[in-house]
Design a protein around this motif. Structure first.
Motif, short mmCIF file in Angstrom:
data_model
loop_
_atom_site.label_atom_id
_atom_site.label_comp_id
_atom_site.label_asym_id
_atom_site.label_seq_id
_atom_site.Cartn_x
_atom_site.Cartn_y
_atom_site.Cartn_z
N ALA A 207 9.59 3.48 -7.50
CA ALA A 207 10.02 3.55 -8.89
C ALA A 207 8.84 3.57 -9.84
O ALA A 207 8.84 4.27 -10.85
N ARG A 208 7.80 2.81 -9.52
CA ARG A 208 6.65 2.69 -10.42
C ARG A 208 5.74 3.90 -10.34
O ARG A 208 5.22 4.36 -11.36
N CYS A 209 5.52 4.42 -9.15
CA CYS A 209 4.53 5.49 -8.94
C CYS A 209 5.14 6.83 -8.59
O CYS A 209 4.44 7.83 -8.47
N GLY A 210 6.45 6.88 -8.39
CA GLY A 210 7.07 8.14 -8.04
C GLY A 210 6.87 8.53 -6.60
O GLY A 210 6.92 9.70 -6.24
N PHE A 211 6.60 7.55 -5.71
CA PHE A 211 6.42 7.86 -4.30
C PHE A 211 7.78 8.17 -3.67
O PHE A 211 8.79 7.55 -4.04
N ALA A 212 7.87 9.01 -2.66
CA ALA A 212 6.77 9.88 -2.26
C ALA A 212 7.27 11.32 -2.35
O ALA A 212 8.36 11.64 -1.86
N GLU A 213 6.47 12.15 -2.97
CA GLU A 213 6.81 13.57 -3.02
C GLU A 213 6.19 14.30 -1.84
O GLU A 213 6.78 15.22 -1.28
N ASP A 214 4.97 13.88 -1.50
CA ASP A 214 4.28 14.46 -0.34
C ASP A 214 3.54 13.36 0.38
O ASP A 214 3.00 12.44 -0.24
N ARG A 215 3.53 13.45 1.70
CA ARG A 215 2.73 12.53 2.51
C ARG A 215 1.81 13.37 3.40
O ARG A 215 2.26 14.31 4.07
N PHE A 216 0.53 13.04 3.40
CA PHE A 216 -0.43 13.75 4.23
C PHE A 216 -0.90 12.83 5.35
O PHE A 216 -1.13 11.64 5.15
N HIS A 217 -1.05 13.41 6.55
CA HIS A 217 -1.59 12.72 7.70
C HIS A 217 -2.87 13.47 8.09
O HIS A 217 -2.84 14.69 8.28
N VAL A 218 -3.97 12.76 8.23
CA VAL A 218 -5.25 13.37 8.56
C VAL A 218 -5.73 12.78 9.88
O VAL A 218 -6.02 11.59 9.97
N GLY A 219 -5.79 13.61 10.93
CA GLY A 219 -6.19 13.15 12.25
C GLY A 219 -7.69 13.20 12.43
O GLY A 219 -8.31 14.27 12.32
N ILE A 220 -8.30 12.04 12.71
CA ILE A 220 -9.75 11.93 12.90
C ILE A 220 -9.97 11.21 14.21
O ILE A 220 -9.97 9.97 14.27
N GLY A 221 -10.12 11.97 15.29
CA GLY A 221 -10.22 11.35 16.60
C GLY A 221 -8.95 10.58 16.91
O GLY A 221 -7.85 11.13 16.83
N GLU A 222 -9.10 9.31 17.24
CA GLU A 222 -7.94 8.47 17.54
C GLU A 222 -7.33 7.84 16.29
O GLU A 222 -6.32 7.13 16.37
N ASN A 223 -7.93 8.09 15.14
CA ASN A 223 -7.47 7.47 13.90
C ASN A 223 -6.67 8.46 13.05
O ASN A 223 -6.90 9.67 13.11
#
Length: 230
Positions: A207-223
């Motif tokens: 409600a405060r920030c308008g989450f979530a319209e888009d979510r991104f996942h960034v794969g960096i090795g095992e993280n």
């Protein structure tokens, strides 16, 4: 602004956020380099003239784990220079130890920012190089235009015809190299302009920030780094 050591790292107390270690090291290193060769005044009566009086300038205090003062410095005004007359401009500040009246001129001194956010580590992927990003996935919650791209292994990229491939939502096929590389550089350059709070109740955050319209996942090795756009 207060920086404090806890949980095995430095934090900015006012923002409850990790501190930028580079800036902290810069200040400590600066204080270690200062010397007393260029003394310009010895009387407290001159402090206002140089901007190092009580409540003036920028005061930097370092404390040990028991709260004892390790160093206490006041950085005052910049030395005025007549560049019109042909002087070569030199950045020098007037400084003094907070417990002594003597004032010095130093070319090593810097006046640190006093805004807490200026001390926050606002780079999300500061320690990651472009080659370390293996894949990126976007979840689109408003238009359902979700997708995922993956980096093609170097030994296969020539035969594949691209260094990136689109694997969702369509069957696997080559992606435009420039688009994949640009996306990665954009993600690595992401930096917060301010720290406005810590995540709490998901419904309240939405409600405060308008989450979530888009979510991104960034794969960096095992993280995997996940971040949302509101």
């Amino acid at each position: 602004t207060v920086l404090e050591w806890r949980e095995n790292r430095w934090w900015v107390r006012e923002k409850e956020h990790p501190a930028d270690l580079r800036k902290f090291v810069q200040i400590v290193d600066m204080m270690g380099r200062l010397d007393t060769r260029d003394e310009v005044a010895v009387s407290a009566a001159s402090h206002a003239q140089y901007g190092v009086g009580a409540g003036e300038g920028t005061r930097i205090s370092l404390f040990d784990e028991r709260g004892g003062v390790v160093a206490d410095l006041i950085v005052g005004k910049i030395r005025q220079q007549d560049v019109v007359a042909g002087q070569k401009p030199v950045l020098e500040y007037y400084v003094r130890r907070a417990d002594r009246p003597a004032v010095y001129l130093s070319g090593d001194a810097i006046a640190p920012a006093t805004d807490p956010v200026a001390w926050c580590e606002t780079r999300f992927l500061a320690a990651v190089s472009p080659a370390q990003v293996d894949w990126v996935r976007r979840e689109d919650f408003t238009t359902s235009e979700s997708w995922r791209i993956e980096r093609v292994p170097a030994e296969q990229s020539e035969a594949f015809g691209s260094t990136w491939k689109l694997v969702e939502p369509t069957p696997e096929h080559a992606a435009w190299d420039f688009a994949g590389d640009s996306l990665v550089h954009t993600l690595l350059d992401l930096q917060a302009a301010d720290v406005v709070g810590r995540a709490g109740d998901p419904a309240e955050d939405a409600a405060r920030c308008g989450f979530a319209e888009d979510r991104f996942h960034v794969g960096i090795g095992e993280n995997v780094l996940r971040f949302e756009l509101g």
